[in-house]
Motif scaffolding. Structure first.
Motif, PDB file in Angstrom:
ATOM      1  N   LEU A 112      36.580  19.792  10.788  1.00  0.00           N
ATOM      2  CA  LEU A 112      35.608  18.693  10.827  1.00  0.00           C
ATOM      3  C   LEU A 112      36.064  17.602  11.790  1.00  0.00           C
ATOM      4  O   LEU A 112      35.264  17.050  12.547  1.00  0.00           O
ATOM      5  N   GLU A 113      37.349  17.321  11.776  1.00  0.00           N
ATOM      6  CA  GLU A 113      37.887  16.334  12.714  1.00  0.00           C
ATOM      7  C   GLU A 113      37.837  16.866  14.147  1.00  0.00           C
ATOM      8  O   GLU A 113      37.516  16.127  15.084  1.00  0.00           O
ATOM      9  N   GLN A 114      38.121  18.134  14.307  1.00  0.00           N
ATOM     10  CA  GLN A 114      38.151  18.727  15.641  1.00  0.00           C
ATOM     11  C   GLN A 114      36.789  18.674  16.322  1.00  0.00           C
ATOM     12  O   GLN A 114      36.700  18.453  17.535  1.00  0.00           O
ATOM     13  N   VAL A 115      35.716  18.844  15.543  1.00  0.00           N
ATOM     14  CA  VAL A 115      34.380  18.858  16.139  1.00  0.00           C
ATOM     15  C   VAL A 115      33.693  17.497  16.073  1.00  0.00           C
ATOM     16  O   VAL A 115      32.544  17.350  16.504  1.00  0.00           O
ATOM     17  N   GLY A 116      34.375  16.496  15.543  1.00  0.00           N
ATOM     18  CA  GLY A 116      33.822  15.145  15.525  1.00  0.00           C
ATOM     19  C   GLY A 116      32.855  14.858  14.397  1.00  0.00           C
ATOM     20  O   GLY A 116      32.030  13.941  14.494  1.00  0.00           O
ATOM     21  N   LEU A 117      32.961  15.613  13.277  1.00  0.00           N
ATOM     22  CA  LEU A 117      32.048  15.409  12.153  1.00  0.00           C
ATOM     23  C   LEU A 117      32.731  14.831  10.913  1.00  0.00           C
ATOM     24  O   LEU A 117      32.121  14.829   9.839  1.00  0.00           O
ATOM     25  N   ALA A 118      33.940  14.349  11.047  1.00  0.00           N
ATOM     26  CA  ALA A 118      34.644  13.826   9.870  1.00  0.00           C
ATOM     27  C   ALA A 118      33.843  12.709   9.199  1.00  0.00           C
ATOM     28  O   ALA A 118      33.785  12.622   7.964  1.00  0.00           O
ATOM     29  N   GLY A 119      33.179  11.873  10.000  1.00  0.00           N
ATOM     30  CA  GLY A 119      32.416  10.761   9.443  1.00  0.00           C
ATOM     31  C   GLY A 119      31.103  11.167   8.813  1.00  0.00           C
ATOM     32  O   GLY A 119      30.468  10.369   8.106  1.00  0.00           O
ATOM     33  N   ALA A 120      30.676  12.418   9.072  1.00  0.00           N
ATOM     34  CA  ALA A 120      29.408  12.901   8.513  1.00  0.00           C
ATOM     35  C   ALA A 120      29.621  14.047   7.543  1.00  0.00           C
ATOM     36  O   ALA A 120      28.675  14.752   7.180  1.00  0.00           O
ATOM     37  N   ALA A 121      30.835  14.207   7.059  1.00  0.00           N
ATOM     38  CA  ALA A 121      31.190  15.362   6.231  1.00  0.00           C
ATOM     39  C   ALA A 121      30.355  15.469   4.965  1.00  0.00           C
ATOM     40  O   ALA A 121      30.030  16.564   4.501  1.00  0.00           O
ATOM     41  N   LYS A 122      29.974  14.341   4.370  1.00  0.00           N
ATOM     42  CA  LYS A 122      29.266  14.368   3.093  1.00  0.00           C
ATOM     43  C   LYS A 122      27.742  14.308   3.240  1.00  0.00           C
ATOM     44  O   LYS A 122      27.014  14.298   2.255  1.00  0.00           O
ATOM     45  N   ARG A 123      27.266  14.273   4.461  1.00  0.00           N
ATOM     46  CA  ARG A 123      25.826  14.262   4.683  1.00  0.00           C
ATOM     47  C   ARG A 123      25.242  15.652   4.496  1.00  0.00           C
ATOM     48  O   ARG A 123      25.862  16.665   4.842  1.00  0.00           O
ATOM     49  N   ARG A 124      24.039  15.713   3.934  1.00  0.00           N
ATOM     50  CA  ARG A 124      23.362  17.001   3.781  1.00  0.00           C
ATOM     51  C   ARG A 124      23.059  17.597   5.164  1.00  0.00           C
ATOM     52  O   ARG A 124      22.710  16.878   6.102  1.00  0.00           O
ATOM     53  N   GLU A 161      27.973  13.771  26.265  1.00  0.00           N
ATOM     54  CA  GLU A 161      29.352  13.756  25.773  1.00  0.00           C
ATOM     55  C   GLU A 161      29.655  15.043  25.026  1.00  0.00           C
ATOM     56  O   GLU A 161      30.733  15.628  25.156  1.00  0.00           O
ATOM     57  N   GLY A 162      28.679  15.505  24.239  1.00  0.00           N
ATOM     58  CA  GLY A 162      28.868  16.732  23.481  1.00  0.00           C
ATOM     59  C   GLY A 162      28.980  17.949  24.375  1.00  0.00           C
ATOM     60  O   GLY A 162      29.767  18.866  24.111  1.00  0.00           O
ATOM     61  N   ILE A 163      28.191  17.970  25.452  1.00  0.00           N
ATOM     62  CA  ILE A 163      28.264  19.090  26.395  1.00  0.00           C
ATOM     63  C   ILE A 163      29.634  19.132  27.062  1.00  0.00           C
ATOM     64  O   ILE A 163      30.251  20.199  27.196  1.00  0.00           O
ATOM     65  N   ARG A 164      30.126  17.974  27.470  1.00  0.00           N
ATOM     66  CA  ARG A 164      31.464  17.935  28.071  1.00  0.00           C
ATOM     67  C   ARG A 164      32.521  18.359  27.057  1.00  0.00           C
ATOM     68  O   ARG A 164      33.459  19.087  27.398  1.00  0.00           O
ATOM     69  N   TRP A 165      32.357  17.927  25.813  1.00  0.00           N
ATOM     70  CA  TRP A 165      33.320  18.284  24.766  1.00  0.00           C
ATOM     71  C   TRP A 165      33.370  19.801  24.561  1.00  0.00           C
ATOM     72  O   TRP A 165      34.458  20.385  24.540  1.00  0.00           O
ATOM     73  N   ILE A 166      32.198  20.440  24.418  1.00  0.00           N
ATOM     74  CA  ILE A 166      32.222  21.871  24.125  1.00  0.00           C
ATOM     75  C   ILE A 166      32.685  22.674  25.335  1.00  0.00           C
ATOM     76  O   ILE A 166      33.313  23.727  25.193  1.00  0.00           O
ATOM     77  N   ARG A 167      32.410  22.159  26.540  1.00  0.00           N
ATOM     78  CA  ARG A 167      32.936  22.809  27.738  1.00  0.00           C
ATOM     79  C   ARG A 167      34.460  22.815  27.712  1.00  0.00           C
ATOM     80  O   ARG A 167      35.107  23.843  27.940  1.00  0.00           O
TER      81      ARG A 167
END
Length: 302
Positions: A112-124, A161-167
Motif C-alpha cells: 500500500l505504501e509502495q503504490v501510494g495508497l497508504a492514506g486511502a487504505a480504509k476507503r471502500r 505523476e501516476g504514469i511516470r510512477w508506473i513507468r
C-alpha cells in the motif's frame, strides 16, 4: 520467464489467438502491442490460466499456471482494475488475497505504501477513482513479491505523476531481474518504458524485436546542420544521397551518418549537427499493423 508456444484460442468460429509464439525473459520490460481485438488480453488470460487454450500452451517459468502451488509468489497480474469487490476497503481486499496465499499482513502495509495508497487504505473500493483502483491492482500484483508480472493497460486513469510512477516501477522491476509483460495502446509510453516489443494482429505474431533493432529497421533519415548548405548538399547528392532542405537543415536519405561525416570532412565542410532519425514507435506500429486493424473509423468529410 513467460513462454507462449503455438497458442491458439477459439471462441466458436472466431480465432482470438492463432498459433502465437513468443517469450519474455527476465530483466526486460516487454511491450505487448496490437490493435483492438488482436488477442492481447486473451493471451494474458491464457498465461494466467483464466482461458484454456484450444491448442498450444502458455507457461510461466516452464509450468502452466494451474501447476503453481503458491501462484502469487511467482506471478503477479493486473488485468482489470474494476474486477474488485466494491464493498471492501482497499486494505481488506489485499488482506483477503494475502491470506489466500499465505502472505503475511505486514506485506499488505508495504505494498500500500509502495503504490501510494497508504492514506486511502480504509476507503471502500467503490469510492476510489479509476487511477486509485489501478494502483490497488498494482499492489495486488506485487503482494507476493513475484518474479513475473503482467499488466494490461496499467496507465488507464492515471494522472501524469501516476504514469511516470508506473513507468519507473516497471523499469525498476525489470532492473531487479524480473520478467515484465505490459500491454498498452500508448505508444509514447511504450517507447519510454519497453526494452522489447511484441506486436500482434488478428491473433498472430507480426514482430518480436528489441527497441534498438526496431529503430534500425525503421530508420528514416539523417538531419544535418551546416553553414554551407548548398556545398554539402551538392557533395551528398553526388554521392547518391537523396537530400532536401527543411528549416535551414539538410534532410538526408540513403546515406549513414558516419558516411555523411566522412564526406563533409573530406571536402572541408563544417557540420554543426548530425542526427540519425528513426520513425517513432507509433509510426512503426501503424505501419506494422496496417493490415491487421479490424475496427476502422470512417474518414470525416471536410
Amino acid at each position: 520467464m513467460i513462454e507462449v508456444r503455438e497458442l491458439t484460442k477459439r471462441y466458436g468460429a472466431v480465432r482470438a489467438v492463432d498459433g502465437l509464439s513468443f517469450e519474455v525473459k527476465p530483466g526486460y520490460v516487454a511491450g505487448f502491442l496490437g490493435p483492438n481485438g488482436a488477442g492481447k488480453s486473451t493471451t494474458m488470460r491464457a498465461v494466467l490460466g483464466l482461458d484454456a487454450p484450444t491448442s498450444g500452451e502458455a507457461l510461466v517459468n516452464g509450468r502452466r499456471y494451474a501447476g503453481i502451488k503458491r501462484p502469487m509468489f511467482e506471478v503477479g497480474a493486473l488485468l482489470d482494475a474494476n474486477a474488485v469487490h466494491g464493498g471492501r476497503s482497499a486494505v481488506n481486499h489485499l488482506r483477503c488475497l494475502a491470506r489466500s496465499n499465505g502472505i503475511g499482513l505486514k506485506r499488505v502495509v508495504e505494498v500500500l505504501e509502495q503504490v501510494g495508497l497508504a492514506g486511502a487504505a480504509k476507503r471502500r473500493v467503490s469510492a476510489l477513482s479509476l487511477g486509485m483502483k489501478q494502483r490497488l491492482g498494482v499492489a495486488a500484483a506485487l503482494l507476493g513479491d513475484p518474479g513475473v508480472l503482467l499488466f494490461d493497460e496499467p496507465v488507464n486513469g492515471l494522472d501524469p505523476e501516476g504514469i511516470r510512477w508506473i513507468r519507473g516501477l516497471m523499469r525498476g522491476l525489470a532492473a531487479e531481474g524480473r520478467t515484465v509483460l505490459v500491454s498498452s495502446h500508448l505508444m509514447s509510453e511504450m517507447a519510454l518504458t519497453a526494452d522489447r516489443i511484441i506486436v500482434v494482429g488478428r491473433g498472430r505474431l507480426i514482430l518480436e524485436s528489441s527497441m534498438r533493432d526496431l529503430a534500425d529497421r525503421f530508420k528514416r533519415d539523417v538531419l544535418v546542420r551546416t553553414p554551407d548548405v548548398a556545398g554539402l548538399r551538392s557533395v551528398l547528392e553526388n554521392a547518391g544521397a537523396s537530400v532536401s532542405v527543411d528549416d535551414g537543415a539538410l534532410v538526408v536519405r540513403s546515406l549513414e551518418a558516419a558516411d555523411i561525416a566522412d564526406l563533409a570532412a573530406r571536402h572541408g565542410i563544417a557540420v554543426h549537427e548530425l542526427t540519425p532519425r528513426s520513425a517513432t514507435l507509433e509510426d512503426a506500429y501503424l505501419e506494422l499493423t496496417e493490415d491487421s486493424v479490424e475496427f476502422r473509423t470512417a474518414e470525416v468529410a471536410r
